[in-house]
Design a protein around this motif. Structure first.
Motif, PDB file in Angstrom:
ATOM      1  N   PRO A 292      46.708  26.092  50.993  1.00 43.52           N
ATOM      2  CA  PRO A 292      47.430  26.920  50.032  1.00 43.52           C
ATOM      3  C   PRO A 292      46.543  27.988  49.417  1.00 43.52           C
ATOM      4  O   PRO A 292      45.365  27.753  49.126  1.00 43.52           O
ATOM      5  N   ALA A 293      47.110  29.163  49.223  1.00 46.17           N
ATOM      6  CA  ALA A 293      46.412  30.246  48.527  1.00 46.17           C
ATOM      7  C   ALA A 293      46.978  30.360  47.117  1.00 46.17           C
ATOM      8  O   ALA A 293      48.172  30.112  46.902  1.00 46.17           O
ATOM      9  N   PRO A 294      46.178  30.688  46.128  1.00 50.74           N
ATOM     10  CA  PRO A 294      46.699  30.867  44.769  1.00 50.74           C
ATOM     11  C   PRO A 294      47.771  31.954  44.747  1.00 50.74           C
ATOM     12  O   PRO A 294      47.732  32.893  45.554  1.00 50.74           O
ATOM     13  N   PRO A 295      48.748  31.837  43.844  1.00 49.60           N
ATOM     14  CA  PRO A 295      49.780  32.872  43.746  1.00 49.60           C
ATOM     15  C   PRO A 295      49.156  34.250  43.531  1.00 49.60           C
ATOM     16  O   PRO A 295      48.223  34.407  42.735  1.00 49.60           O
ATOM     17  N   GLY A 296      49.662  35.210  44.285  1.00 45.44           N
ATOM     18  CA  GLY A 296      49.159  36.575  44.153  1.00 45.44           C
ATOM     19  C   GLY A 296      47.765  36.787  44.703  1.00 45.44           C
ATOM     20  O   GLY A 296      47.104  37.774  44.381  1.00 45.44           O
ATOM     21  N   ALA A 297      47.300  35.861  45.559  1.00 51.48           N
ATOM     22  CA  ALA A 297      45.926  35.973  46.063  1.00 51.48           C
ATOM     23  C   ALA A 297      45.739  37.181  46.973  1.00 51.48           C
ATOM     24  O   ALA A 297      44.630  37.688  47.134  1.00 51.48           O
TER      25      ALA A 297
END
Length: 321
Positions: A292-297
């Motif tokens: 998973p990537a952080p939101p807005g990454a």
């Protein structure tokens, strides 16, 4: 499925390791066996070899006279290249057929003597190299296989150097000469590799999960980071192909002499998010899976499924210039 490359210089003990892995449950695809198969009597491969080297490389029965051919090619780089141009594509095609037929949960060990020399190491998620000193390898070839010493040394000289194989190795299995009565550590090393790395790697890859990883403390600089970074970079670049604008080893482990967590960071620059998504999916062939990537990454993240080597990769879209 996990594909593993197994290689080593002639006389190093690669076949011993292959047999041990097969006994543990691996599906072993032996390139030497395939190399004999594709030039068996009546095959197009044998006809191509005879066309290039003449009927003197045949036995009276019409089979390939391998010792006669070996004497021709191992002392002549041009002749060796010509032989490889005939045999290698045939072996690669047959190997691909066998790999495709393996079970979905298999650990497929591709036993390839010239894995490094042919540049194929980057096409596999993990490479195991069996190593023994050159003098010991010559001794084994002469005493165990009855080979002429000059021929044995010519064969060693025709292969990659120890340094080249070490640079390609994710796992290095030493197999030096032992004194009489001294226990052989190789079987235990192979069993530990199977249990602690290959089986978990395959399970992670099949499940699409990165290898479990706790906090990674900083450690003193490791001279092996550069080679590990290049292996990861080469595998990722091979999968990404022309879709990547740039692939580079980044982060603390790319800085010589710097303390860092033992994690290889790779950055891939691509043209847009759709390309980043597509490459991320394809990187499973290199042993990496999404995380998973952080939101807005603004990037897509993948990490290694290999419990023995932490690799994090960022696929970052960049606007066209």
């Amino acid at each position: 499925m996990l594909r593993v490359g197994l290689t080593g210089g002639i006389g190093a003990g690669k076949s011993t390791v292959a047999r041990a892995l097969a006994g543990l449950g691996a599906v072993v695809v032996d390139a030497d066996v395939l190399a004999r198969e594709v030039v068996a009597r009546g095959t197009p491969g044998l006809a191509a070899v005879v066309e290039r080297f003449g009927p003197g490389v045949l036995t009276p029965a019409g089979d390939l006279d391998r010792p006669a051919l070996g004497r021709r090619v191992f002392a002549d780089p041009e002749a060796r290249a010509a032989l490889n141009a005939v045999v290698h594509p045939l072996v690669a095609a047959r190997r691909a057929e066998l790999v495709a037929a393996a079970p979905a949960d298999a650990v497929v060990v591709e036993d390839v003597p010239l894995l490094v020399e042919t540049g194929a190491a980057a096409g596999l998620p993990l490479v195991v190299v069996v190593e023994a000193p050159a003098a010991e390898r010559v001794r084994r070839l002469v005493e165990d296989r009855g080979m002429d010493e000059a021929d044995a040394r010519a064969r060693l000289a025709a292969q990659a150097t120890d340094a080249e194989r070490r640079a390609a190795a994710d796992v290095l299995l030493p197999n030096p000469r032992r004194s009489a009565g001294e226990p052989d550590p190789l079987p235990g090393l192979v069993e530990a590799l199977w249990r602690d790395r290959l089986l978990p790697f395959e399970a992670n890859l099949r499940a699409g999960r990165p290898a479990a990883r706790g906090p990674v403390p900083e450690r003193d600089p490791d001279p092996g980071w550069a080679a590990a970074g290049e292996r990861a970079r080469a595998r990722i670049a091979r999968v990404a192909g022309e879709r990547a604008l740039e692939v580079r080893h980044t982060g603390p482990t790319a800085a010589p002499g710097r303390r860092a967590p033992d994690v290889i960071d790779v950055e891939v620059l691509v043209g847009d998010f759709a390309t980043a998504d597509a490459v991320a999916d394809d990187l499973r062939a290199a042993g990496l899976v999404r995380r998973p990537a952080p939101p807005g990454a603004g990037e897509v993240l993948v990490s290694s499924a290999d419990p023995g080597r932490a690799v994090d990769c960022r696929l970052r879209p960049v606007p066209p210039r």
